[in-house]
Design an enzyme around this catalytic site. Structure first.
Site, PDB file in Angstrom:
ATOM      1  N   GLN A  47     -47.309 -46.559   8.926  1.00  9.27           N
ATOM      2  CA  GLN A  47     -47.061 -46.083   7.567  1.00  9.27           C
ATOM      3  C   GLN A  47     -46.051 -46.942   6.819  1.00  9.27           C
ATOM      4  O   GLN A  47     -45.626 -46.593   5.727  1.00  9.27           O
ATOM      5  CB  GLN A  47     -46.643 -44.615   7.574  1.00  9.27           C
ATOM      6  CG  GLN A  47     -45.308 -44.290   8.200  1.00  9.27           C
ATOM      7  CD  GLN A  47     -45.124 -42.795   8.366  1.00  9.27           C
ATOM      8  OE1 GLN A  47     -45.741 -42.162   9.222  1.00  9.27           O
ATOM      9  NE2 GLN A  47     -44.262 -42.201   7.545  1.00  9.27           N
ATOM     10  N   MET A  98     -39.181 -39.013  11.964  1.00 11.46           N
ATOM     11  CA  MET A  98     -39.052 -40.399  12.398  1.00 11.46           C
ATOM     12  C   MET A  98     -37.603 -40.711  12.755  1.00 11.46           C
ATOM     13  O   MET A  98     -37.183 -41.870  12.776  1.00 11.46           O
ATOM     14  CB  MET A  98     -39.547 -41.359  11.311  1.00 11.46           C
ATOM     15  CG  MET A  98     -41.041 -41.255  11.072  1.00 11.46           C
ATOM     16  SD  MET A  98     -41.797 -42.784  10.461  1.00 11.46           S
ATOM     17  CE  MET A  98     -40.882 -43.037   8.954  1.00 11.46           C
ATOM     18  N   SER A 108     -31.577 -37.709   2.673  1.00  6.73           N
ATOM     19  CA  SER A 108     -32.575 -38.681   3.097  1.00  6.73           C
ATOM     20  C   SER A 108     -31.967 -39.620   4.121  1.00  6.73           C
ATOM     21  O   SER A 108     -30.770 -39.939   4.046  1.00  6.73           O
ATOM     22  CB  SER A 108     -33.074 -39.497   1.893  1.00  6.73           C
ATOM     23  OG  SER A 108     -33.856 -40.611   2.304  1.00  6.73           O
ATOM     24  N   SER A 109     -32.785 -40.069   5.062  1.00  6.31           N
ATOM     25  CA  SER A 109     -32.309 -41.055   6.034  1.00  6.31           C
ATOM     26  C   SER A 109     -31.871 -42.335   5.335  1.00  6.31           C
ATOM     27  O   SER A 109     -31.000 -43.055   5.832  1.00  6.31           O
ATOM     28  CB  SER A 109     -33.430 -41.362   7.040  1.00  6.31           C
ATOM     29  OG  SER A 109     -33.854 -40.187   7.681  1.00  6.31           O
ATOM     30  N   HIS A 148     -33.453 -32.219   7.929  1.00  7.38           N
ATOM     31  CA  HIS A 148     -34.321 -31.997   9.080  1.00  7.38           C
ATOM     32  C   HIS A 148     -33.944 -30.709   9.813  1.00  7.38           C
ATOM     33  O   HIS A 148     -34.814 -29.930  10.202  1.00  7.38           O
ATOM     34  CB  HIS A 148     -34.214 -33.172  10.071  1.00  7.38           C
ATOM     35  CG  HIS A 148     -34.724 -34.472   9.539  1.00  7.38           C
ATOM     36  ND1 HIS A 148     -33.879 -35.485   9.136  1.00  7.38           N
ATOM     37  CD2 HIS A 148     -35.987 -34.921   9.338  1.00  7.38           C
ATOM     38  CE1 HIS A 148     -34.611 -36.517   8.728  1.00  7.38           C
ATOM     39  NE2 HIS A 148     -35.886 -36.201   8.838  1.00  7.38           N
ATOM     40  N   LEU A 168     -31.857 -38.346  11.834  1.00  6.82           N
ATOM     41  CA  LEU A 168     -31.856 -36.960  11.388  1.00  6.82           C
ATOM     42  C   LEU A 168     -30.624 -36.617  10.556  1.00  6.82           C
ATOM     43  O   LEU A 168     -29.538 -37.148  10.756  1.00  6.82           O
ATOM     44  CB  LEU A 168     -31.945 -36.025  12.593  1.00  6.82           C
ATOM     45  CG  LEU A 168     -33.158 -36.200  13.514  1.00  6.82           C
ATOM     46  CD1 LEU A 168     -33.163 -35.102  14.573  1.00  6.82           C
ATOM     47  CD2 LEU A 168     -34.453 -36.200  12.728  1.00  6.82           C
ATOM     48  N   HIS A 169     -30.841 -35.690   9.613  1.00  9.73           N
ATOM     49  CA  HIS A 169     -29.758 -35.185   8.766  1.00  9.73           C
ATOM     50  C   HIS A 169     -29.971 -33.689   8.573  1.00  9.73           C
ATOM     51  O   HIS A 169     -30.894 -33.097   9.167  1.00  9.73           O
ATOM     52  CB  HIS A 169     -29.722 -35.928   7.429  1.00  9.73           C
ATOM     53  CG  HIS A 169     -31.047 -36.009   6.732  1.00  9.73           C
ATOM     54  ND1 HIS A 169     -31.655 -34.918   6.161  1.00  9.73           N
ATOM     55  CD2 HIS A 169     -31.895 -37.059   6.549  1.00  9.73           C
ATOM     56  CE1 HIS A 169     -32.802 -35.271   5.616  1.00  9.73           C
ATOM     57  NE2 HIS A 169     -32.988 -36.564   5.846  1.00  9.73           N
ATOM     58  N   ASP A 190     -40.761 -34.955   0.293  1.00 10.37           N
ATOM     59  CA  ASP A 190     -41.965 -35.787   0.372  1.00 10.37           C
ATOM     60  C   ASP A 190     -43.162 -34.905   0.009  1.00 10.37           C
ATOM     61  O   ASP A 190     -44.016 -34.608   0.846  1.00 10.37           O
ATOM     62  CB  ASP A 190     -42.115 -36.370   1.776  1.00 10.37           C
ATOM     63  CG  ASP A 190     -40.973 -37.326   2.106  1.00 10.37           C
ATOM     64  OD1 ASP A 190     -40.832 -38.326   1.403  1.00 10.37           O
ATOM     65  OD2 ASP A 190     -40.234 -37.047   3.060  1.00 10.37           O
TER      66      ASP A 190
END
Length: 282
Positions: free
Chosen positions: A61, A30, A187-188, A37, A33-34, A152
């Protein structure tokens, strides 16, 4: 690196490459990005001829419309990261109509009860949204292998269940959680933390490591008490939930059985930022 902004262009590209016999690896995102990813694509590059990314902020979601509004959208920076990775060959940037041709609405799924645990209990309908977008993307991209992060973990379990249910010809692979040097899971949402909060949030991983030390030595109720006390005494943090669950069913356990595998799951608000983390217990 090629960029496709609609379904028709993406599908034509995929079909050409499948006709050439290329093995396709895919990881949907989604955006925002980091390095976590990028690690998905680096893992995929060792096993596939063609690596495809997608960026789509999926509205179905998000239970809270405010969370959808606040979700970071950094498309130019994301494309630059993918280009710089040197392993991604194509990026799919679908419009909502490409994913939801009949209007933005989730399908309804049953994931053998996986959807009722943890995130599903606190975010009703969330995994219907996840299932809808993942199924559609897998059908369009037609990958041989699809990659998802273990951060996740519940989502990973549900995607595996989805693929099995729908008999989709893809192998789903989990990639270990990527962490900063201080242990904080990438995490984003970390971008919304202040530098002080980001440093303080290392207590999540530190706590999970303690749980692993206590595992099979201390009773589950006592572990629960100790974790609750840690966050009750940590300023600026509120624990939403902590559970130890069976890795297969994701159901919370109150006792350790020798022949089962377990994972600890932790969700904490750091200020107003909701962070999740988990750890396999061994």
């Amino acid at each position: 690196m090629e960029i496709f902004r609609n379904k028709a262009a993406l599908v034509a590209f995929v079909e050409r490459n499948r006709e050439m016999g290329k093995v396709i690896g895919f990881a949907p995102t989604m955006g925002a990005l980091h390095e976590g990813h990028i690690a998905l694509y680096e893992s995929a590059s060792a096993e596939n001829d063609l690596i495809i990314s997608s960026i789509f902020v999926n509205p179905t979601q998000f239970n809270n419309p405010e969370d959808l509004t606040k979700y970071p959208r950094t498309i130019e920076a994301d494309l630059e990261k993918l280009q710089d990775s040197g392993v991604v060959h194509a990026v799919y940037l679908p419009e909502a109509v490409d994913i939801y041709p009949e209007g933005i609405k989730s399908k309804h799924y049953s994931f053998d009860g996986l959807e009722d645990q943890m995130e599903g209990a606190s975010r009703p309908g969330h995994f219907d949204g996840v299932g809808t977008v993942v199924e559609e993307l897998l059908r369009q991209v037609q990958p041989d292998n699809a990659y998802f992060g273990e951060k996740d973990y519940q989502q990973l379990a549900i995607v595996k269940n989805l693929v099995k249910q729908k008999n989709l010809p893809v192998t789903v692979k989990g990639i270990p959680t990527q962490r900063l040097e201080n242990g904080l899971a990438r995490s984003s949402r970390n971008s919304r933390l202040t530098p002080e909060q980001r440093e303080a949030a290392t207590v999540l991983y530190e706590t999970l490591l303690k749980v692993n030390d206590w595992f099979r030595v201390v009773s589950v109720p006592e572990i629960n008490n100790r974790v609750t006390e840690i966050f009750n005494s940590t300023p600026g943090m509120v624990m939403e939930y902590f559970i130890i669950a069976d890795e297969e069913t994701l159901k919370e356990t109150d006792f350790f059985y020798k022949d089962r595998s377990y994972r600890a799951f932790l969700v904490v608000f750091v200020g107003n930022v909701r962070l999740i983390d988990n750890l396999h217990l061994d």
